[in-house]
Every structure is written in C-alpha cells, then in structure tokens.
Design an enzyme around this catalytic site. Sequence first.
Site, PDB file in Angstrom:
ATOM      1  N   GLY A  66       0.854  -1.189   0.000  1.00  0.00           N
ATOM      2  CA  GLY A  66       0.000   0.000   0.000  1.00  0.00           C
ATOM      3  C   GLY A  66       0.885   1.232   0.000  1.00  0.00           C
ATOM      4  N   ARG A  67       0.299   2.361   0.378  1.00  0.00           N
ATOM      5  CA  ARG A  67       1.069   3.618   0.348  1.00  0.00           C
ATOM      6  C   ARG A  67       2.352   3.527   1.166  1.00  0.00           C
ATOM      7  NH1 ARG A  67      -3.996   4.835   1.355  1.00  0.00           N
ATOM      8  NH2 ARG A  67      -5.211   6.107  -0.092  1.00  0.00           N
ATOM      9  N   ILE A  68       2.230   3.013   2.405  1.00  0.00           N
ATOM     10  CA  ILE A  68       3.407   3.013   3.286  1.00  0.00           C
ATOM     11  C   ILE A  68       4.421   1.968   2.806  1.00  0.00           C
ATOM     12  CG2 ILE A  68       4.211   2.693   5.672  1.00  0.00           C
ATOM     13  CD1 ILE A  68       1.381   3.712   6.565  1.00  0.00           C
TER      14      ILE A  68
ATOM     15  N   HIS B  73       5.007   3.056  19.508  1.00  0.00           N
ATOM     16  CA  HIS B  73       3.992   3.348  18.476  1.00  0.00           C
ATOM     17  C   HIS B  73       3.999   4.836  18.090  1.00  0.00           C
ATOM     18  CE1 HIS B  73      -0.029   1.852  16.623  1.00  0.00           C
ATOM     19  NE2 HIS B  73       0.579   2.742  15.844  1.00  0.00           N
TER      20      HIS B  73
ATOM     21  N   GLU C  25      -0.785  -3.509  23.219  1.00  0.00           N
ATOM     22  CA  GLU C  25      -0.305  -2.174  23.619  1.00  0.00           C
ATOM     23  C   GLU C  25      -1.148  -1.615  24.762  1.00  0.00           C
ATOM     24  OE1 GLU C  25      -0.108   0.360  20.167  1.00  0.00           O
ATOM     25  OE2 GLU C  25       1.080  -1.108  19.069  1.00  0.00           O
TER      26      GLU C  25
ATOM     27  N   ARG D  70      -1.907  -8.958  -1.664  1.00  0.00           N
ATOM     28  CA  ARG D  70      -3.070  -9.677  -2.199  1.00  0.00           C
ATOM     29  C   ARG D  70      -3.169  -9.574  -3.715  1.00  0.00           C
ATOM     30  NH1 ARG D  70      -8.006  -7.349   0.842  1.00  0.00           N
ATOM     31  NH2 ARG D  70      -6.647  -5.560   0.656  1.00  0.00           N
TER      32      ARG D  70
ATOM     33  N   ALA E 244       3.304  -1.783  11.440  1.00  0.00           N
ATOM     34  CA  ALA E 244       1.901  -1.925  11.017  1.00  0.00           C
ATOM     35  C   ALA E 244       1.002  -2.041  12.247  1.00  0.00           C
ATOM     36  CB  ALA E 244       1.779  -3.131  10.104  1.00  0.00           C
ATOM     37  N   ARG E 245       0.722  -3.254  12.661  1.00  0.00           N
ATOM     38  CA  ARG E 245      -0.027  -3.490  13.889  1.00  0.00           C
ATOM     39  C   ARG E 245       0.596  -4.703  14.581  1.00  0.00           C
ATOM     40  NH1 ARG E 245      -1.478   0.938  13.538  1.00  0.00           N
ATOM     41  NH2 ARG E 245      -3.591   1.794  13.398  1.00  0.00           N
TER      42      ARG E 245
HETATM   43  C1  DGY Z   1      -1.855   4.695  12.067  1.00  0.00           C
HETATM   44  O1  DGY Z   1      -2.195   5.824  11.700  1.00  0.00           O
HETATM   45  O2  DGY Z   1      -2.553   3.713  11.870  1.00  0.00           O
HETATM   46  C2  DGY Z   1      -0.530   4.559  12.723  1.00  0.00           C
HETATM   47  O3  DGY Z   1      -0.409   3.359  13.380  1.00  0.00           O
HETATM   48  C3  DGY Z   1      -0.252   5.719  13.646  1.00  0.00           C
HETATM   49  O4  DGY Z   1       1.101   5.705  14.021  1.00  0.00           O
END
Ligand code: DGY
Length: 321
Positions: A154-156, A283, A265, A176, A235-236
């Site tokens: 994606g963008r990031i 984060h 978290e 994907r 990411a997460r």
């Molecule tokens: C988001 O915007 O989802 C990022 O995790 C923030 O740092």
Amino acid sequence: MRVFVTRPIPEPGLAKLREAGHDVRVAPQDRKLDRAALLEGLAGAEAAITMLDDRIDAEAFDAGRGLRVVTNFAVGYNNIDVAAATARRIAVGNTPGVLTDATADLAWALLLAAARRLGEGEALVRAGQWEGWGPLQLLGWQVAGKTLGIVGAGRIGRAVARRGKGFDMRVLYYGRRDCPEIERETGARRVTLDELLAETDFLSLNCPLTPETHHLIGAPQLAAMKPTAILVNTARGPVVDEEALVEALKTGRIAAAGLDVYEKEPVVHPGLMDLKNVVLLPHVGSGTTETRAVMSVMCADNILAVFEKRQPPSVLNPEVL
Ligand code: DGY
C-alpha cells in the site's frame, strides 16, 4: 454540531471545526480514555474523532445515538467496527496518505537501528562504559545492496520500498494483488510469502490488521527466514505472533527486530524487554509535528464534509453518505 474528541490532538483541525461553528469537546486527559468516559462522550455528539486504541464497536455506536460520523486519528481502523457503523448509517473516516512518509521514515529508522545496533551502542556510551574504538565492537549488518521484503504494497509499503532504492536494495513484495506502482517505482517483484521469507534480508510489515493478517508472521514463518534476517513492524502488533518472535530472537532464528507496535499495547511482551537484539519504540510511526497537524485537519475535513453533505477526503463506508 457537537464533536467529541477522545484525547487532545494538535490544534489545527480543532480550530477548523470551531471556526465552522461547531461545539468541540476534547477529553482533557492525555491518555487513553476509559470506557465509561468514552461512552459518555459519544452520547450527545454528532461526530467523534477517535484514537487507534479506542474500541469503537456496536456498544459505542449505540451510546452515540446521534453520531453521523466517526473519524479515526490514524490510517489503521482495526479498532472500529465499520459494519456496525454502516448498519447505523454512520460514516467512518480515517487519515490515509498524510502519514505515509512519517511512517516509512520510522520503519527505516528501526531497520537501521536494528541493523547497526544503535540502541546497544547508545546505552554503552551513556553508561560511561565505552573504552574506545574496537575492531570487533558492536558489529552489525550491512544494509546497502541487500534484499528488502515488503508485506503489503500500500502507500506506506511503497514508500518504504522507495527508500530502499536509495540503499541500492533489491525489493520483493507480498500482497493480495499485483501493485504496478511499486514495480514501476522500485523494480520490485511480487512473490509468494514463502519466497519472500526465504530471500529477504530486511522484512518490513506494512499491511493492515485484518483476520487474514492476524499472526501472519508466526513460528513457521520466522523459521523460514534467514538467520541473518531483520524484521521491522510498523503496522499493527498482532500481525506478528509476539511469543514466537521472542523465541526466534532469543534462539538466533532471526538476527534482530525493530518494533513500533505490539500485540497488547501498551504492554510489551516481557521476553522482548530482556533482549538486546530488538529495538523497541512506543507506536510513534506517524509521530512528527507536521504529520500529526495534518492528520488533525484531515479528521476535521472528514467531519465537515459529512455535515455539509460533501464527499469526505477519506471515508471507509461511502454507501452511507
Ligand atoms: C496509524 O495511523 O494507523 C498509525 O499506526 C499511527 O502511528
């Protein structure tokens, strides 16, 4: 209209909402809002700006019966039950695009910090224990010319890959679908996850958290990586099985990791705390002054557009508009 903001955020977006005549109520404490205060704040509000750690589910939408729009102060929206919002004809917004560079920069900061052992080096100097230059001291891993693996183009993910070109890296990606942009921008090749794990020196996770990506990187995937590989997660947290990661780092299954996000978290797995070959950040992916200000404005623009019956800059369930 009343706009409830669950935590203080930079002023520009709030000012924009006030200038448009809205009643902006910001929760005063700079910490995660407790559930009761969250539900109370949503009650009576027509719009809300929520944080990525606020759980915005059916109960929250029922508490906020008058809500017309909720916008997350984040690009990730795994904390929001979008289907529950849609069922109640509440628009859900987020802040994509504006935090791409900040987050990609941070992924690279983690990558370099883990590769060159910056945390260990800084701790040594600060502890007053550095005895001078040493030919075998704190040897890390070369970055230039290696293979960068991107999960989620994606963008990031694309921005992380573009930075890799500056380090003369070969870029592979797993996603994907085909991403012609990343291929054009970086010469990246789409591969299977197995290929990515086997060939990558630096693995950057940039996918959203969904049921499909939960524990995408677990014990079998870590075992398939090179022992010299470095994992970066901006990411997460739940995309990685933290227990398995601790084991892989402890036993040298992979060389190192750089983490900005965690499974639970703000709790960080105690096993990670004990390890030197992991860089731990709280984060802060989008955490630059400029980016957070623009995120604030984008949240305001999402809300104003819904109130004024225009197309919001980023809405996840346009069918309710
Ligand atoms: C988001 O915007 O989802 C990022 O995790 C923030 O740092």
